[in-house]
Every structure is written in C-alpha cells, then in structure tokens.
Enzyme design. Structure first.
Site, PDB file in Angstrom:
ATOM      1  N   GLU A  66      -8.930 -11.608 -22.176  1.00 23.83           N
ATOM      2  CA  GLU A  66      -7.735 -11.660 -21.326  1.00 23.83           C
ATOM      3  C   GLU A  66      -7.256 -13.090 -21.089  1.00 23.83           C
ATOM      4  O   GLU A  66      -6.391 -13.332 -20.264  1.00 23.83           O
ATOM      5  CB  GLU A  66      -7.955 -10.915 -20.007  1.00 23.83           C
ATOM      6  CG  GLU A  66      -9.237 -11.198 -19.297  1.00 23.83           C
ATOM      7  CD  GLU A  66      -9.432 -10.346 -18.032  1.00 23.83           C
ATOM      8  OE1 GLU A  66      -8.503  -9.622 -17.634  1.00 23.83           O
ATOM      9  OE2 GLU A  66     -10.521 -10.420 -17.448  1.00 23.83           O
ATOM     10  N   HIS A  71       0.825  -1.202   0.000  1.00 29.10           N
ATOM     11  CA  HIS A  71       0.000   0.000   0.000  1.00 29.10           C
ATOM     12  C   HIS A  71       0.862   1.256   0.000  1.00 29.10           C
ATOM     13  O   HIS A  71       0.515   2.267  -0.596  1.00 29.10           O
ATOM     14  CB  HIS A  71      -0.919   0.005   1.230  1.00 29.10           C
ATOM     15  CG  HIS A  71      -2.128  -0.849   1.037  1.00 29.10           C
ATOM     16  ND1 HIS A  71      -2.803  -1.424   2.070  1.00 29.10           N
ATOM     17  CD2 HIS A  71      -2.770  -1.228  -0.074  1.00 29.10           C
ATOM     18  CE1 HIS A  71      -3.812  -2.114   1.593  1.00 29.10           C
ATOM     19  NE2 HIS A  71      -3.815  -2.019   0.290  1.00 29.10           N
ATOM     20  N   ARG A 126       1.481 -13.040 -12.608  1.00 30.91           N
ATOM     21  CA  ARG A 126       1.809 -11.615 -12.734  1.00 30.91           C
ATOM     22  C   ARG A 126       2.252 -10.975 -11.428  1.00 30.91           C
ATOM     23  O   ARG A 126       2.789  -9.860 -11.438  1.00 30.91           O
ATOM     24  CB  ARG A 126       0.627 -10.836 -13.336  1.00 30.91           C
ATOM     25  CG  ARG A 126      -0.622 -10.863 -12.502  1.00 30.91           C
ATOM     26  CD  ARG A 126      -1.824 -10.379 -13.285  1.00 30.91           C
ATOM     27  NE  ARG A 126      -2.202  -9.015 -12.958  1.00 30.91           N
ATOM     28  CZ  ARG A 126      -3.353  -8.476 -13.301  1.00 30.91           C
ATOM     29  NH1 ARG A 126      -4.238  -9.167 -14.017  1.00 30.91           N
ATOM     30  NH2 ARG A 126      -3.657  -7.246 -12.966  1.00 30.91           N
ATOM     31  N   ARG A 158     -13.018  -0.772 -12.224  1.00 38.27           N
ATOM     32  CA  ARG A 158     -12.829  -2.076 -11.556  1.00 38.27           C
ATOM     33  C   ARG A 158     -13.700  -2.108 -10.299  1.00 38.27           C
ATOM     34  O   ARG A 158     -13.312  -1.557  -9.275  1.00 38.27           O
ATOM     35  CB  ARG A 158     -11.364  -2.259 -11.153  1.00 38.27           C
ATOM     36  CG  ARG A 158     -10.383  -2.419 -12.301  1.00 38.27           C
ATOM     37  CD  ARG A 158      -8.984  -2.628 -11.722  1.00 38.27           C
ATOM     38  NE  ARG A 158      -8.053  -3.199 -12.659  1.00 38.27           N
ATOM     39  CZ  ARG A 158      -7.148  -2.499 -13.331  1.00 38.27           C
ATOM     40  NH1 ARG A 158      -7.069  -1.187 -13.191  1.00 38.27           N
ATOM     41  NH2 ARG A 158      -6.310  -3.112 -14.160  1.00 38.27           N
ATOM     42  N   ASN A 170      -2.946  -7.390 -19.062  1.00 34.69           N
ATOM     43  CA  ASN A 170      -2.265  -7.846 -17.836  1.00 34.69           C
ATOM     44  C   ASN A 170      -2.471  -9.349 -17.669  1.00 34.69           C
ATOM     45  O   ASN A 170      -1.536 -10.098 -17.405  1.00 34.69           O
ATOM     46  CB  ASN A 170      -2.821  -7.128 -16.596  1.00 34.69           C
ATOM     47  CG  ASN A 170      -2.801  -5.634 -16.755  1.00 34.69           C
ATOM     48  OD1 ASN A 170      -2.102  -5.125 -17.603  1.00 34.69           O
ATOM     49  ND2 ASN A 170      -3.579  -4.926 -15.952  1.00 34.69           N
ATOM     50  N   ASP A 171      -3.711  -9.767 -17.822  1.00 29.12           N
ATOM     51  CA  ASP A 171      -3.972 -11.196 -17.698  1.00 29.12           C
ATOM     52  C   ASP A 171      -3.646 -11.943 -18.977  1.00 29.12           C
ATOM     53  O   ASP A 171      -3.172 -13.073 -18.934  1.00 29.12           O
ATOM     54  CB  ASP A 171      -5.443 -11.428 -17.314  1.00 29.12           C
ATOM     55  CG  ASP A 171      -5.633 -11.291 -15.811  1.00 29.12           C
ATOM     56  OD1 ASP A 171      -4.797 -11.822 -15.065  1.00 29.12           O
ATOM     57  OD2 ASP A 171      -6.605 -10.635 -15.390  1.00 29.12           O
ATOM     58  N   ARG A 190     -16.890  -2.775 -15.225  1.00 30.37           N
ATOM     59  CA  ARG A 190     -16.599  -4.196 -15.287  1.00 30.37           C
ATOM     60  C   ARG A 190     -17.268  -4.905 -14.112  1.00 30.37           C
ATOM     61  O   ARG A 190     -17.184  -4.444 -12.976  1.00 30.37           O
ATOM     62  CB  ARG A 190     -15.084  -4.419 -15.213  1.00 30.37           C
ATOM     63  CG  ARG A 190     -14.750  -5.898 -15.244  1.00 30.37           C
ATOM     64  CD  ARG A 190     -13.279  -6.137 -15.329  1.00 30.37           C
ATOM     65  NE  ARG A 190     -12.605  -5.872 -14.086  1.00 30.37           N
ATOM     66  CZ  ARG A 190     -11.282  -5.939 -13.938  1.00 30.37           C
ATOM     67  NH1 ARG A 190     -10.526  -6.222 -14.987  1.00 30.37           N
ATOM     68  NH2 ARG A 190     -10.719  -5.702 -12.794  1.00 30.37           N
TER      69      ARG A 190
END
Ligand code: PEP
Ligand code: MG
Length: 578
Positions: A438, A195, A472, A302, A461-462, A337
């Site tokens: 993806e 974080h 990843r 997201r 990314n995927d 999404r």
C-alpha cells in the site's frame, strides 16, 4: 414546481416518499442567572436529564435489529460513554455552580469548549467526531427543554413513506428511524465520514448529507425523490420524474433479487478461471454479513477497531476470543491484519501525550508503530498465533515500506512463537505471513519482498493516497483520487507480476477491489483474489462469471501504457460493457 437539490450521496438506493422535516438542532437555548439557593435544584435537574439521556440510549440499543452490524451498537456505546464522562457531568455541574447559570447555558459553554478542541484537530476523521459531541449535547438539551419526543414520523407506507429532512441526525436516531421504516433521509450538515453516514450505509438507507438549504426549500408533506448514489433530491417531482425513478427503483430491486441467486454459485469466469471473492470486515459480528454475501473467507479483518473508543488496549485474552469468534463464524480462510493504528484511525491509549504530527498519514502508523511499541504488538501476535490454531488463518502486515520492516516483523513473530512453545501453548506454527502493498516503495520492491512474504494484498486506498500524494480524508483533494491514474495501474500490475514470478498469491483488499467498474480491468491484469465490503460481492461475482479473462488481458495490460486517465476511463467503460 419541482426543486432540484444536491449534496453528498452517502448510501446508495432510491427513496420515494414525502418530506418529513425534523429540527433536531434548532433549539432556542435559554440563558439566565440563578439565585444562589436555586443552584442545588438546577444541578439535580441536570443530573436527572443525564439519567434520562442514558435511559433513552440504552432503550435505543435494546431495539437495534438483530443482524445489524456490530459497529452500530458501538456508536451508541460511545455516546453512552460520553454521558458517563466527567466532561459532561462534573464539568457542567461546576459551571452551573461557579457561574450561577441555568443548566442549558452551562452545557452550552461546555459544548463550545469541546467543539473548539475537536475543530482544532489535524485529523479529518477525529474532526468529524465533533458531530458525536453535538449529538450528545442536543439530546441533553432536548430533555432539559422537554423537546425529547422521538423524531419518529407517521408512516403511510409505499411512496407515502417518510423521507426525513433534518439539519443533522444522530446515529441513535438513525437506528430509531430505520425501525420506523423511513424511506431515506437528507441532512443539511454532516460529512460522508460521520457515524451517521457509516450507519446509513450499513443499514442500506438511501441518504444524502451536506444538502444545504434543504429544510428551507422543501415543503413538509410534499413528494420527494432521493437518489443516494448521485447525491441529489427532487422536491415536488412531476409525473415524468416520478415514473422514471419508480421504474429505476423496481429495476434495482429486480437486479438485487437476481444477484441474491448467485450467492452459492461459483466465482468462475467463462473461460474457467477460478476467482476468490472474500470479504473485508471490521468487527467479529460482521462475519455474518460476509457469510450471507457468499464470501469464501475473509480477506481483510481490520483489527484496529478492537482498539478504538476505549481507555486501554484489549488484552491478549480479549483479542484471542475476538479472533476465535471470527475464525469460527467464517466458512473459509481468514486474513487478519495486524494493528493499523495511526493517521485516520486513532486510539486514545496509544502514544498518549506524543506531540501532534503535521502529516499523520506519513507518520508513525501501522507496522511502524507496532515495531516501536513492541509490547503492544507482542500481545496481538500472541493472541493471533494462538487463535490461528483453530482454523486457516493468514497474518497480514500493514504499510510495509521496505524489506527491513518485513524481516523485523518476521523475527518478532518467530520470537513470539518460541515463547508460546516454551509455555506449552497451542498455536499455529505454520500460519502464513504476508505483506500489504500500500506504499509505492513496497510495490516497486515487491520482487524483493516476495522472498520473505508468503502472500501480498494490495491496499489500494493507501496505495492511491501515497502514489498521488493526496490525503484520502481531505475533501478538497478528493477529486484527484483516481484508481485509473497510470502510475497507480503500473504499481498494481508490478505487484501482481512480482507475486506471480515468485509463486505467491496476490490479493487486493482496497476499495477498488469492490468497485464493479474495475473488475474486468483487474481480471485482465491477472488478479485472481479480491476482498471487499460484503455488499459489493455479488455484483463482482456476476461480472466474473460473465467475463472471458483471456480476451481481457491485452486491453487491460495495454492500459498500463496509457498516459491519459480519460482514455483509460473510456477503455474501462468499453470493458465494463463487454
Ligand atoms: C487500503 O489501504 O487499501 C486498506 C485496505 O487499508 P485501510 O483502508 O484500512 O487503510
Ligand atoms: Mg491501508
């Protein structure tokens, strides 16, 4: 003499200042036995430390600058929640009384147990949450040991500003240090997924983590240069290094000013092709950053972040309001999404008690989870369809891997619409429904999926993770993560071509879309819609405006035939310089 150190650069930019060492984690923890009559007072001392820790965090929260991404106050909230939790209150008090030891020692026992649990977790993201436990414990210890003066260095401005060098820094301290105007920071520990790292990126503070030995090798007060992009720092730089980096910093600042002027300019290439540049966001409050970057809509919201760090999933009304907030704040269409939980994005309330899986990235995540947890999915679909009545909204399904999953989802959506209709609710009957591409299987089946999907969005990314079989979030195989691998390029091109043949729009919302070095390649492959972190948007727009797409096609498409990623890389460099 200068000293060169390297670590993992987590937030771009160059910082020039003076070393300010802080030691948040080097406390000497005393351990001693209590007389039975002392136990009550010790518990009171511990409770008062917890109260003070909560007070400090609330204070930090109230000082978060306006316009700061919402995720920042979420971090503070997650630490506040830990302080409220029994694992920190009751469990430690029990240890004080059962073992008859001082509060610091009891907290140490509890800390070791909790850290042990996190370290045994399979998932790298969750493992990195051990840092949060550590930060909360450190805060309580500092209070108990009266070491809780703020970690705020004295500022002298300009190149005398502080570059904080620490073993580790908590997210709460990042907020405070940012307010103090530090130039940057270096930590010996922590990873790029922590974080603290995410915060540094959001706040634009140049920073490096994992720089082992930094506190030993750097002298307090000595000049330092930190390159947050390359991940290296120079302690005691000579005048040549100083001049070089001062020049680079000025050049970067000039460049950013130039980019800012592009905000309201159209994203049209030299040969007149209109390109859509949208933003990826994670929280409703991020819509502000998207608008400031001149995004013409949101290409990826997201939603799973609404579900994380809480006991129960958000209900329909809460989601409805969150989606409405985004739709109202964004000038342009919003692609929302559906839930992509699982793998590196876990929520404690979903499938609690289910067995630990060996390969969570290949397990029950995203649309697979939603199609099994239908009640959870229905609530989200109801909220989405209702909110979508207020604007132009597209609904995007993550991790579709076959036609059957898409058809099942569409049937469920039709069912939810019929239910809303029966209830006489207002909803968007015509919201477009699309699939994320993806998974390699989806890219190869894109021409079939295009019969049912109204749009595609490529999640690189995927797609890269699954095509190249590399986790990843696993540092050890990061070196294999290559967007230019010919197999990846072929799948991207296949998807774009399938979308074009079927007459449906194709966007890209993975990180690759926001990497300026790939912009020309993607334009040449025929991509016309990009969605990315708002911070990349203006740079990508500059490249679009300077590109002649018709002249890029042959080279870009030729790359698909190139078997060697190194050859591809040199072609990319030529394209980038074009
Ligand atoms: C992707 O996979 O490229 C994507 C955009 O989704 P996420 O990073 O959320 O998995
Ligand atoms: Mg994805």
């Amino acid at each position: 003499m200068s000293v060169w150190l390297s670590g993992v650069g987590i937030a771009r930019g160059i910082a020039i200042g003076r070393v300010h060492k802080i030691t948040s984690g080097d406390l000497d923890i005393p351990e001693y036995a209590l007389e039975p009559f002392e136990v009550g007072d010790e518990i009171k001392r511990y409770r008062s430390a917890l109260r003070r820790a909560r007070g400090q965090l609330k204070d930090v929260k109230s000082r978060i600058p306006e316009g700061t991404p919402g995720e920042i106050s979420e971090f503070i909230d997650s630490h506040l929640l830990m302080l409220e939790d029994k694992t920190f209150s009751v469990a430690v008090e029990d240890l004080i009384s059962d073992r008859g030891v001082n509060a610091e020692a009891a907290l140490k026992v509890q800390r070791d147990t909790l850290i042990g649990v996190f370290e045994r977790m399979e998932d790298a993201y969750l493992r990195s949450r051990r840092d949060d436990v550590e930060h909360v414990v450190q805060r309580i210890w500092r209070i108990l040991l009266k070491h809780d003066k703020p970690l705020v260095p004295k500022e002298s401005g300009g190149d005398g500003a502080s570059v904080v060098v620490a073993d580790d820094i908590t997210p709460a301290d990042v907020v405070l240090l940012h307010r103090q105007g530090i130039a940057g920071f270096v930590t010996e520990f922590g990873g790029p997924l922590s974080h603290t790292a995410i915060l540094a990126r959001s706040l634009g503070i140049p920073a490096i983590v994992g720089m082992h030995g930094a506190r030993r090798l750097l002298e307090d007060g000595e000049p330092i240069i930190l390159d947050g992009h390359a991940g290296h720092a120079i302690g005691g730089p000579d005048r040549h290094a100083l001049a070089f980096y001062q020049h680079r910093r000025q050049r970067d600042a000039r460049y950013r000013r130039m980019l800012a002027r592009l905000k309201d300019e159209p994203a049209v290439s030299k040969d007149g092709v209109e390109i859509t540049l949208q933003a990826n966001i994670e929280l409703p409050s991020d819509a502000v950053a998207a608008a400031e970057a001149g995004a013409t809509g949101v290409g990826l919201f997201r939603t799973e972040f609404l579900y994380m760090n809480r006991e129960a999933p958000p209900d329909e009304e809460e989601q409805f309001l969150a989606y409405r907030e985004v739709i109202a704040a964004v000038d342009g269409p919003v692609t929302i999404r559906t839930l992509d939980l699982g793998a590196d994005k876990q929520a404690s309330h979903t499938r609690a008690g289910s067995p630990t899986v060996v390969n969570p990235a290949l397990g029950l995540r995203a649309i697979r989870l939603c199609l099994q947890e239908r009640d959870l999915f229905r609530v989200q679909l109801r909220a989405l369809l209702r909110a979508a009545a207020a604007g132009e909204v597209k609904i995007m399904l993550p991790m579709i891997s076959n036609v059957y999953e898409l058809k099942q989802s569409l049937t469920l959506i039709a069912d939810v619409k019929a239910e809303l209709q029966r209830e006489g609710r207002e909803f968007a009957a015509d919201a477009q429904i699309g699939a994320m591409i993806e998974v390699p299987a989806a890219a190869l089946a894109a021409h079939w999926l295009a019969r049912d999907a109204q749009f595609f969005s490529i999640g690189t990314n995927d797609l890269i993770q699954y095509t190249l079989a590399i986790d990843r979030v696993d540092d050890e195989v990061n070196y294999l993560y290559d967007p230019l691998n010919p197999a990846v390029l072929q799948l991207i091109y296949t998807t774009i071509a399938a979308g074009r043949a079927a007459g449906i729009p194709v966007s890209m919302c993975g990180e690759m879309a926001g990497e300026p070095q790939y912009t020309r390649l993607l334009l040449g492959l025929g991509l016309t819609e990009f969605s990315m972190h708002p911070s990349s948007l203006l740079e990508v727009k500059r490249i679009v405006r300077e590109s002649d797409i018709s002249s890029l096609r042959a080279t870009a498409q030729g790359l698909i035939e190139t078997s060697d990623p190194d050859v591809a890389r040199s072609v990319i460099e030529t394209l980038a310089a074009a």
